[in-house]
Write an enzyme that holds these catalytic residues in place. Sequence first.
Site, PDB file in Angstrom:
ATOM      1  CG  ASP A  81       3.764   5.691  -1.397  1.00  0.00           C
ATOM      2  OD1 ASP A  81       2.853   5.052  -1.226  1.00  0.00           O
ATOM      3  OD2 ASP A  81       3.859   6.662  -0.427  1.00  0.00           O
ATOM      4  CG  HIS A  82       0.260   7.293  -3.179  1.00  0.00           C
ATOM      5  ND1 HIS A  82      -1.058   6.769  -3.079  1.00  0.00           N
ATOM      6  CD2 HIS A  82       0.573   7.193  -2.188  1.00  0.00           C
ATOM      7  CE1 HIS A  82      -1.564   6.659  -2.108  1.00  0.00           C
ATOM      8  NE2 HIS A  82      -0.410   7.021  -1.154  1.00  0.00           N
ATOM      9  CG  ASP A 103      -3.438   5.335  -5.710  1.00  0.00           C
ATOM     10  OD1 ASP A 103      -4.742   5.015  -5.852  1.00  0.00           O
ATOM     11  OD2 ASP A 103      -3.066   6.266  -5.005  1.00  0.00           O
ATOM     12  CG  HIS A 178      -2.337  10.381   1.874  1.00  0.00           C
ATOM     13  ND1 HIS A 178      -2.976  10.107   0.865  1.00  0.00           N
ATOM     14  CD2 HIS A 178      -1.235   9.562   2.043  1.00  0.00           C
ATOM     15  CE1 HIS A 178      -2.549   8.627   0.402  1.00  0.00           C
ATOM     16  NE2 HIS A 178      -1.658   8.517   1.209  1.00  0.00           N
ATOM     17  CB  ALA A 210      -0.729   4.913   9.168  1.00  0.00           C
ATOM     18  CB  SER A 211       1.474  10.546  10.108  1.00  0.00           C
ATOM     19  OG  SER A 211       2.523  10.360   9.435  1.00  0.00           O
ATOM     20  CG  ASN A 251       2.148   3.472   3.243  1.00  0.00           C
ATOM     21  OD1 ASN A 251       2.457   2.207   3.439  1.00  0.00           O
ATOM     22  ND2 ASN A 251       1.947   3.880   2.059  1.00  0.00           N
TER      23      ASN A 251
HETATM   24  P1  13P Z   1       0.735  10.192   6.359  1.00  0.00           P
HETATM   25  O1  13P Z   1       0.602  11.356   5.497  1.00  0.00           O
HETATM   26  O2  13P Z   1      -0.334  10.032   7.478  1.00  0.00           O
HETATM   27  O3  13P Z   1       2.180  10.197   7.034  1.00  0.00           O
HETATM   28  O4  13P Z   1       0.678   8.710   4.925  1.00  0.00           O
HETATM   29  C1  13P Z   1       1.598   8.571   4.317  1.00  0.00           C
HETATM   30  C2  13P Z   1       1.204   7.588   3.234  1.00  0.00           C
HETATM   31  O5  13P Z   1       0.231   7.236   3.287  1.00  0.00           O
HETATM   32  C3  13P Z   1       2.351   7.773   2.092  1.00  0.00           C
HETATM   33  O6  13P Z   1       1.663   6.594   1.226  1.00  0.00           O
HETATM   34  O1  G3H Z   2       1.130   9.673   0.142  1.00  0.00           O
HETATM   35  C1  G3H Z   2       2.169   9.775   0.166  1.00  0.00           C
HETATM   36  C2  G3H Z   2       2.673  11.316   0.313  1.00  0.00           C
HETATM   37  O2  G3H Z   2       2.302  11.466   1.691  1.00  0.00           O
HETATM   38  C3  G3H Z   2       2.451  12.519  -0.524  1.00  0.00           C
HETATM   39  O3  G3H Z   2       3.833  12.552  -0.906  1.00  0.00           O
HETATM   40  O4  G3H Z   2       4.361  14.824  -1.710  1.00  0.00           O
HETATM   41  O5  G3H Z   2       5.690  13.075  -2.147  1.00  0.00           O
HETATM   42  O6  G3H Z   2       3.510  13.088  -3.369  1.00  0.00           O
HETATM   43  P1  G3H Z   2       4.318  13.323  -2.053  1.00  0.00           P
HETATM   44 ZN    ZN Z   3      -0.407   6.702   0.938  1.00  0.00          ZN
END
Ligand code: 13P
Ligand code: G3H
Ligand code: ZN
Length: 305
Positions: A81-82, A103, A178, A210-211, A251
């Site tokens: 992720d990212h 990303d 986020h 999306a939380s 996510n």
């Molecule tokens: P949230 O912070 O909304 O849970 O998003 C998480 C996210 O996008 C991880 O890549």
């Molecule tokens: O985008 C994803 C997370 O919410 C940020 O995560 O603190 O592990 O970089 P991280």
């Molecule tokens: Zn993200």
Amino acid sequence: MLVTNNDLLLPAMREAYAVGAFNINNLESLLAVVEAAVEERSPVIVAVTPSSIRYAGLPYVAGLVKTAAERSSVPMSLHLDHGKDFETVTNCISAGFTSVMIDGSHLRFEENIALTKRVVDLAHSKGVSVEAELGRLTGVEESTVEQREAVLTDPDAAGEFVERTGVDSLAVAIGTSHGAYKFKGEPKLDFERLRLIREKVKVPLVLHGASSVPQWIVEKAVKYGAELTGAKGIPEEHIRKAVSLGISKINIDTDLRLAFTAAIREFLTESPKVFDPRKILGSAREAMKEVVKAKMRLFGSSGKA
Ligand code: 13P
Ligand code: G3H
Ligand code: ZN
């Protein structure tokens, strides 16, 4: 069974549901996600960020997820992720990740295309799926039209980006961000923009940030001492609408962090004599699992595995 994001997201796009990508950092969060997927008979994406890799160690995190995948009855992917650079992507692919996000959303359009294309060439030669991002996930509530246009995903640019990079899925910016403080006022997403992007882009679309920041979890955490004034997320009806308009991957990290924190705070306060870490962390694992199961039902992925 370990599969790629394409294996999970192409059926989701066809059948109009979304697969959750849940961020994990340790054994507790991984088991919460995997047990939820098995109980819900849902496909699932296990997401790991570069900072989680720094926290847990790449061989450990990859080993844990691969072990879980071998032993479980649902298809899951191990997803970076990212990922921000080529080296991280290369290391993750070597460690057995089946999907990577590159990303380049902070880069200029042409630079984002060049980096993404380089990752796609490598990843596809190894049978690994690639997600990229166009647009930026910053809060846009009180911004002008010009400021919004500068950060939200442009539908025509998205079509061109996907065509020129050959990427397998695209993360879009439609007003999510986020973390636990997504809106000061009314939550608002640009659904018309999402509809236009869906018309221009043929690959699965991804919603980051999306939380929902469920108020009952916030209240529990606050009751036991957390400070979360102003925490606000994406309402569940907005998530349902985003799925109906063509989002195929969602996510979630913040809601798991909140569930973990609220459960640990409650447990330590209510059971002051307990000092067995398995009991303390076990309460957090159960709380995260319940959140993941509820997400799978909300996204429509329950019963799809
Ligand atoms: P949230 O912070 O909304 O849970 O998003 C998480 C996210 O996008 C991880 O890549
Ligand atoms: O985008 C994803 C997370 O919410 C940020 O995560 O603190 O592990 O970089 P991280
Ligand atoms: Zn993200």
